[in-house]
Design an enzyme around this catalytic site. Structure first.
Site, PDB file in Angstrom:
ATOM      1  N   LYS A  22       0.838  -1.214   0.000  1.00  0.00           N
ATOM      2  CA  LYS A  22       0.000   0.000   0.000  1.00  0.00           C
ATOM      3  C   LYS A  22       0.866   1.254   0.000  1.00  0.00           C
ATOM      4  O   LYS A  22       0.643   2.168  -0.799  1.00  0.00           O
ATOM      5  CB  LYS A  22      -0.901   0.015   1.249  1.00  0.00           C
ATOM      6  CG  LYS A  22      -1.541   1.364   1.518  1.00  0.00           C
ATOM      7  CD  LYS A  22      -2.404   1.361   2.759  1.00  0.00           C
ATOM      8  CE  LYS A  22      -1.701   1.631   4.052  1.00  0.00           C
ATOM      9  NZ  LYS A  22      -1.334   3.032   4.325  1.00  0.00           N
ATOM     10  N   ASN A  23       1.867   1.286   0.881  1.00  0.00           N
ATOM     11  CA  ASN A  23       2.616   2.527   1.056  1.00  0.00           C
ATOM     12  C   ASN A  23       3.592   2.818  -0.075  1.00  0.00           C
ATOM     13  O   ASN A  23       4.163   3.905  -0.135  1.00  0.00           O
ATOM     14  CB  ASN A  23       3.330   2.540   2.418  1.00  0.00           C
ATOM     15  CG  ASN A  23       2.346   2.769   3.551  1.00  0.00           C
ATOM     16  OD1 ASN A  23       1.176   3.091   3.303  1.00  0.00           O
ATOM     17  ND2 ASN A  23       2.783   2.592   4.782  1.00  0.00           N
ATOM     18  N   ARG A  94      -4.326  10.728   4.405  1.00  0.00           N
ATOM     19  CA  ARG A  94      -3.285  11.755   4.387  1.00  0.00           C
ATOM     20  C   ARG A  94      -2.394  11.690   3.166  1.00  0.00           C
ATOM     21  O   ARG A  94      -1.882  12.710   2.708  1.00  0.00           O
ATOM     22  CB  ARG A  94      -2.388  11.608   5.621  1.00  0.00           C
ATOM     23  CG  ARG A  94      -3.085  11.702   6.924  1.00  0.00           C
ATOM     24  CD  ARG A  94      -2.110  11.444   8.045  1.00  0.00           C
ATOM     25  NE  ARG A  94      -0.983  12.351   7.962  1.00  0.00           N
ATOM     26  CZ  ARG A  94      -1.004  13.596   8.398  1.00  0.00           C
ATOM     27  NH1 ARG A  94      -2.057  14.081   8.999  1.00  0.00           N
ATOM     28  NH2 ARG A  94       0.057  14.363   8.263  1.00  0.00           N
ATOM     29  N   CYS A 118      -4.491  13.136  12.861  1.00  0.00           N
ATOM     30  CA  CYS A 118      -4.834  11.740  12.589  1.00  0.00           C
ATOM     31  C   CYS A 118      -5.182  11.084  13.918  1.00  0.00           C
ATOM     32  O   CYS A 118      -5.095  11.719  14.963  1.00  0.00           O
ATOM     33  CB  CYS A 118      -3.719  11.047  11.826  1.00  0.00           C
ATOM     34  SG  CYS A 118      -2.682   9.974  12.759  1.00  0.00           S
ATOM     35  N   ARG A 123       0.604  14.774  13.383  1.00  0.00           N
ATOM     36  CA  ARG A 123       1.240  14.435  12.102  1.00  0.00           C
ATOM     37  C   ARG A 123       1.347  15.647  11.170  1.00  0.00           C
ATOM     38  O   ARG A 123       0.602  15.774  10.195  1.00  0.00           O
ATOM     39  CB  ARG A 123       0.506  13.266  11.423  1.00  0.00           C
ATOM     40  CG  ARG A 123       0.616  11.984  12.224  1.00  0.00           C
ATOM     41  CD  ARG A 123       0.024  10.816  11.513  1.00  0.00           C
ATOM     42  NE  ARG A 123       0.844  10.337  10.418  1.00  0.00           N
ATOM     43  CZ  ARG A 123       0.441   9.428   9.538  1.00  0.00           C
ATOM     44  NH1 ARG A 123      -0.760   8.903   9.640  1.00  0.00           N
ATOM     45  NH2 ARG A 123       1.231   9.027   8.580  1.00  0.00           N
ATOM     46  N   PRO A 124       2.307  16.505  11.434  1.00  0.00           N
ATOM     47  CA  PRO A 124       2.431  17.748  10.660  1.00  0.00           C
ATOM     48  C   PRO A 124       2.882  17.514   9.210  1.00  0.00           C
ATOM     49  O   PRO A 124       3.388  16.440   8.874  1.00  0.00           O
ATOM     50  CB  PRO A 124       3.514  18.520  11.420  1.00  0.00           C
ATOM     51  CG  PRO A 124       4.305  17.476  12.134  1.00  0.00           C
ATOM     52  CD  PRO A 124       3.359  16.366  12.460  1.00  0.00           C
ATOM     53  N   LEU A 127       7.233  20.039   6.735  1.00  0.00           N
ATOM     54  CA  LEU A 127       8.420  19.743   5.913  1.00  0.00           C
ATOM     55  C   LEU A 127       8.060  19.602   4.434  1.00  0.00           C
ATOM     56  O   LEU A 127       8.853  19.943   3.560  1.00  0.00           O
ATOM     57  CB  LEU A 127       9.104  18.453   6.393  1.00  0.00           C
ATOM     58  CG  LEU A 127       9.679  18.508   7.806  1.00  0.00           C
ATOM     59  CD1 LEU A 127      10.152  17.121   8.254  1.00  0.00           C
ATOM     60  CD2 LEU A 127      10.845  19.495   7.857  1.00  0.00           C
ATOM     61  N   ASP A 312       5.027   0.890  12.077  1.00  0.00           N
ATOM     62  CA  ASP A 312       3.790   0.240  11.610  1.00  0.00           C
ATOM     63  C   ASP A 312       3.681  -1.221  12.071  1.00  0.00           C
ATOM     64  O   ASP A 312       2.683  -1.887  11.760  1.00  0.00           O
ATOM     65  CB  ASP A 312       3.707   0.297  10.080  1.00  0.00           C
ATOM     66  CG  ASP A 312       3.515   1.713   9.572  1.00  0.00           C
ATOM     67  OD1 ASP A 312       3.115   2.577  10.359  1.00  0.00           O
ATOM     68  OD2 ASP A 312       3.781   1.945   8.376  1.00  0.00           O
ATOM     69  N   ARG A 404      -8.498  -0.401   5.017  1.00  0.00           N
ATOM     70  CA  ARG A 404      -7.660   0.576   4.310  1.00  0.00           C
ATOM     71  C   ARG A 404      -6.357  -0.064   3.857  1.00  0.00           C
ATOM     72  O   ARG A 404      -5.795   0.364   2.846  1.00  0.00           O
ATOM     73  CB  ARG A 404      -7.308   1.736   5.247  1.00  0.00           C
ATOM     74  CG  ARG A 404      -8.481   2.594   5.602  1.00  0.00           C
ATOM     75  CD  ARG A 404      -8.035   3.761   6.421  1.00  0.00           C
ATOM     76  NE  ARG A 404      -6.981   4.470   5.708  1.00  0.00           N
ATOM     77  CZ  ARG A 404      -6.375   5.557   6.139  1.00  0.00           C
ATOM     78  NH1 ARG A 404      -6.726   6.063   7.294  1.00  0.00           N
ATOM     79  NH2 ARG A 404      -5.429   6.145   5.443  1.00  0.00           N
TER      80      ARG A 404
HETATM   81  N1  EPU Z   1       7.160  14.927  10.258  1.00  0.00           N
HETATM   82  C1  EPU Z   1       7.236  16.256  10.556  1.00  0.00           C
HETATM   83  N2  EPU Z   1       6.868  17.149   9.585  1.00  0.00           N
HETATM   84  C2  EPU Z   1       6.444  16.747   8.351  1.00  0.00           C
HETATM   85  C3  EPU Z   1       6.380  15.375   8.059  1.00  0.00           C
HETATM   86  C4  EPU Z   1       6.743  14.486   9.039  1.00  0.00           C
HETATM   87  O1  EPU Z   1       7.618  16.648  11.648  1.00  0.00           O
HETATM   88  O2  EPU Z   1       6.138  17.617   7.516  1.00  0.00           O
HETATM   89  C5  EPU Z   1       7.543  13.936  11.292  1.00  0.00           C
HETATM   90  C6  EPU Z   1       6.379  13.071  11.738  1.00  0.00           C
HETATM   91  O3  EPU Z   1       5.594  13.697  12.732  1.00  0.00           O
HETATM   92  C7  EPU Z   1       7.082  11.817  12.239  1.00  0.00           C
HETATM   93  C8  EPU Z   1       8.297  11.726  11.312  1.00  0.00           C
HETATM   94  O4  EPU Z   1       8.430  12.996  10.701  1.00  0.00           O
HETATM   95  O5  EPU Z   1       7.521  11.991  13.549  1.00  0.00           O
HETATM   96  C9  EPU Z   1       8.218  10.683  10.230  1.00  0.00           C
HETATM   97  O6  EPU Z   1       6.955  10.722   9.567  1.00  0.00           O
HETATM   98  P1  EPU Z   1       6.848  10.462   8.002  1.00  0.00           P
HETATM   99  O7  EPU Z   1       6.645  11.765   7.316  1.00  0.00           O
HETATM  100  O8  EPU Z   1       8.007   9.618   7.575  1.00  0.00           O
HETATM  101  O9  EPU Z   1       5.504   9.623   7.889  1.00  0.00           O
HETATM  102  P2  EPU Z   1       4.473   9.626   6.699  1.00  0.00           P
HETATM  103  O10 EPU Z   1       5.166   9.789   5.415  1.00  0.00           O
HETATM  104  O11 EPU Z   1       3.368  10.590   7.026  1.00  0.00           O
HETATM  105  C10 EPU Z   1       4.563   7.069   6.248  1.00  0.00           C
HETATM  106  C11 EPU Z   1       3.578   5.940   6.187  1.00  0.00           C
HETATM  107  C12 EPU Z   1       3.090   5.607   7.595  1.00  0.00           C
HETATM  108  C13 EPU Z   1       4.310   5.249   8.460  1.00  0.00           C
HETATM  109  C14 EPU Z   1       5.337   6.394   8.421  1.00  0.00           C
HETATM  110  C15 EPU Z   1       6.629   6.063   9.159  1.00  0.00           C
HETATM  111  C16 EPU Z   1       2.458   6.149   4.062  1.00  0.00           C
HETATM  112  C17 EPU Z   1       1.233   6.503   3.298  1.00  0.00           C
HETATM  113  N3  EPU Z   1       2.429   6.331   5.376  1.00  0.00           N
HETATM  114  O12 EPU Z   1       3.865   8.182   6.807  1.00  0.00           O
HETATM  115  O13 EPU Z   1       2.258   4.454   7.464  1.00  0.00           O
HETATM  116  O14 EPU Z   1       3.897   5.028   9.786  1.00  0.00           O
HETATM  117  O15 EPU Z   1       5.679   6.691   7.048  1.00  0.00           O
HETATM  118  O16 EPU Z   1       7.243   4.968   8.589  1.00  0.00           O
HETATM  119  O17 EPU Z   1       3.436   5.701   3.476  1.00  0.00           O
HETATM  120  C18 EPU Z   1       0.465   3.027   7.989  1.00  0.00           C
HETATM  121  O18 EPU Z   1       0.668   2.441   6.917  1.00  0.00           O
HETATM  122  O19 EPU Z   1      -0.286   2.562   8.891  1.00  0.00           O
HETATM  123  C19 EPU Z   1       1.128   4.299   8.226  1.00  0.00           C
HETATM  124  C20 EPU Z   1       0.688   5.170   9.117  1.00  0.00           C
END
Ligand code: EPU
Length: 432
Positions: A22-23, A94, A118, A123-124, A127, A312, A404
């Protein structure tokens, strides 16, 4: 609404096949928008999130042909005319925020809703937005929407360092950079397999990206990208979830086999911790076999970015710890309050206590079936895992969260011998 009813105690045996990831499917779909002609992707899972993202993409005027039964998707953005992603869909998923980089990269402009919070925290996306600005986009916030515009002539490109490293912000940056006028550089980029596979598709389409799989990614912008056909990778989190299921509910010494599995995508920390539990783990190029040990050992873990222990798989690991005879801790370093599953697991007799960003689990307690509530994707599956080893019946409510991200979970577990079924219920009905 649907619920899953699990009757615990049946040993798991036999084999099942892991679905496409999925991801990685979601960023692959976003990448497809950048081509001017159709892109076909295979090994796409049949999931609610893929349906949702298909609708997000289709609203832009892009033609999306998703065939869940064939596990393929064909995306043709040649008639894209509305570079927007509305709140109604972005709030459901998201990853729709990938439209920011994809639309800005392709059209030089985008209007994309901010996702909001979320289930387990804020979950900001700061970045993601700062990355677009570093590439030369002008960003405004308007009534909950991010409005991004490239200067006349297109995005110039630029340099940005992520802190912390982020999967989503890495993907958005690359989406916007591949068609920029000049070169771009991203420091502290994510190296998760999902990012690597996404870059491989873009490279096949003609993007100039170097440093893939390292912490520094460089992109040289190109004028256009080509139509290709591409195969998505298997889902590493589904694989890890099933490996945990086999370790806690398999028969001692009898292997459970998982086909279409890339064990190297799990990362070193998970494999190391899994081996430490005493479960046997035998991996080939595209399969994994797991045998449950006589007694599982309790192994503490810290979640971390790849190749660290995946956040995850943290909720599922809690159930594994509950099935041991010892005590251990989980420290969550990515999402500090991702513990919504704990109160539900406690209703089943799991003795787990959250203190700050840690959860302490005492193994060896009686786990009993109960009615429990799904709150998010990985929390839901941890309740199903607990149901496999619980006495009597467990009823997992609100399984739309689980749908999902797990394709046909009850079908796959039934094939392995579990007693599990899906039924509809009325959430607001009084008890009989
Ligand atoms: N972060 C920031 N600012 C940003 C973006 C991220 O501070 O603008 C922080 C987050 O708060 C967190 C860290 O950076 O502490 C890492 O988050 P990341 O951005 O890597 O997460 P994501 O891209 O939003 C993806 C997966 C998640 C998985 C995370 C971590 C997808 C669609 N989602 O989320 O998957 O937990 O990486 O590996 O790929 C799931 O599948 O259940 C799921 C939540």
């Amino acid at each position: 609404m649907d619920r899953l009813i699990v009757k615990g105690g049946n040993p798991l045996r036999g084999s099942t096949t892991i679905s496409g990831s999925k991801n990685s499917a979601l960023p692959l779909m976003a990448a497809a928008i950048l081509a001017d002609s159709p892109v076909t992707i295979n090994n796409i899972p049949a999931l609610r999130d893929i349906h949702t993202f298909s609708r997000v993409i289709a609203l832009t005027g892009t033609r999306v042909d998703y065939a869940p039964d064939e596990h393929t998707i064909r995306i043709d953005s040649s008639n894209l005319n509305r570079p927007e992603a509305p709140y109604e869909l972005v709030k459901r998923m998201r990853a729709s925020f990938y439209m920011l980089g994809a639309l800005l990269g392709r059209e030089g402009r985008a209007r994309v809703s901010l996702p909001g919070g979320c289930a387990w925290g804020p979950r900001p996306v700061d970045l993601h937005i700062r990355g677009m600005e570093a590439l030369g986009a002008k960003i405004e916030l308007d009534q909950g929407y991010v409005i991004a515009n490239a200067p006349a002539g297109g995005l110039p490109g630029g340099s940005f360092d992520l802190s912390p490293s982020s999967v989503g912000a890495t993907i958005n940056f690359i989406l916007a950079a591949v068609r920029a006028r000049r070169s771009s550089r991203l420091g502290n980029a994510a190296i998760e397999p999902d990012v690597v596979v996404f870059c491989e598709l873009l490279q096949k389409m003609g993007a100039q990206i170097s440093g893939v799989g390292t912490r520094t990614i460089e992109v040289q912008g190109v004028d256009g990208l080509n139509a290709v056909s591409f195969s998505n990778c298997p889902d590493r989190i589904e694989l890890g979830t099933f490996m945990i299921a086999a370790a806690i509910a398999g028969e001692t010494g009898v292997p459970v086999r998982f086909e279409n599995a890339y064990p190297e995508h799990l990362g070193k920390a998970f494999v190391h911790a899994f081996n430490e539990t005493g479960a046997s783990f035998n991996a080939g190029d595209d399969f994994v076999e797991v045998s449950a040990p006589g007694t599982l050992r309790a192994v503490s873990i810290d979640t971390g970015i790849y190749p660290g222990f995946p956040t995850d798989l943290q909720a599922q690991w809690t159930v594994l710890l509950a099935a041991t005879e010892g005590n251990a801790k989980i420290r969550e370093t990515i999402y500090h309050d991702r513990f919504k599953h704990i109160p539900e697991l406690r209703r089943m007799g799991v003795n787990a206590i959250v203190v700050g960003n840690e959860v302490a689990v005492e193994g060896g307690n009686r786990i009993q079936g109960a009615q429990v509530m799904s709150t998010d994707l990985r929390a839901s599956v941890s309740l199903v895992l607990a149901g496999l080893i619980a006495e009597n019946e467990t009823s997992v409510l609100r399984v739309y969260h689980l749908d999902r991200g797990y394709e046909n979970l009850e079908g796959k577990l039934s094939d392995l011998g579990a007693d599990i079924r899906r039924e509809q219920y009325d959430e607001w009905a009084d008890p009989e």
